[in-house]
Design a protein around this motif. Sequence first.
Motif, mmCIF file in Angstrom:
data_model
loop_
_atom_site.group_PDB
_atom_site.id
_atom_site.type_symbol
_atom_site.label_atom_id
_atom_site.label_comp_id
_atom_site.label_asym_id
_atom_site.label_seq_id
_atom_site.Cartn_x
_atom_site.Cartn_y
_atom_site.Cartn_z
ATOM 1 N N ARG A 200 58.097 5.805 26.253
ATOM 2 C CA ARG A 200 59.474 5.317 26.329
ATOM 3 C C ARG A 200 59.730 4.244 25.281
ATOM 4 N N ILE A 218 63.269 10.507 25.740
ATOM 5 C CA ILE A 218 62.274 9.448 25.823
ATOM 6 C C ILE A 218 62.862 8.058 26.073
ATOM 7 N N THR A 219 64.062 7.806 25.572
ATOM 8 C CA THR A 219 64.621 6.453 25.678
ATOM 9 C C THR A 219 64.684 5.971 27.118
ATOM 10 N N TYR A 220 65.025 6.858 28.045
ATOM 11 C CA TYR A 220 65.143 6.463 29.457
ATOM 12 C C TYR A 220 64.162 7.248 30.328
#
Length: 253
Positions: A200, A218-220
């Motif tokens: 992340r 991937i960010t959250y």
Amino acid sequence: MVDGQRVGRTDITGNERNTQQPDFDALMSNTDCIELAATCMRMAWQQRENIIRGLNMIGGVGIMDVKWPQGLKFRAVFDEPNYQEILRGFVGLDLRLFRENPFAASVIVYRVLDGVFTIRDLELKKGLEPRPTFILIDEAHNYFPQGDTEDVNRDTVEAMINRLTRLGRIRRIGVIFATHTPDDLNPLILQLTNTKIALRSEESVLERVGLKEYAGEITYAQDGVAVMKSYALRTHTITIRALPPQVKHRSHK
């Protein structure tokens, strides 16, 4: 040559015993050996000054274990581990004592990496098949920074990266560079790394490692979810999930 200074110490039995304790300041105040070597090797004065400056710098970090063997008046022994022996299993290099001295930590890391490479190189030259060695370097940006710093020269950094990655492959050395700030990492590592794994992260971080198109996933993402990109994969990228931590970090409750 400089004489060692004999001093008295009390051992655990309470008896006085004689040891030879080196005095680094005394060593550096007498540069006769350096002058003699410089003359014999026809060194320029700039080279001689660089040698003295380097010795002073290394001596000042306080990481050298120096012993003066009994009966050998003019010899200093710098103890190091037997790399052939310690490479038989898992080895952890604890650098917590050098948190406030990054230069000292870098010196140790580079020296150990050099020792590992040398052992595997000797095995290869003898016609043996080197044992597989996997090196995990956490906070890699501290030891392989992007450019010249006050403590580390970029050419030195990139020479070590080349040695470990390009030359290390045939010697069966695999390296894992772990970092949470790839912007601070030397770009040569990103170029030579065949497999990249992103947990992340922010979109800007993913872009740095060539995984910007997976920012949405991937960010959250949940803990442990990652994207792996490798030429060894037929699909080039896959989404994976790591096992839960097997040990607790101090920040875990």
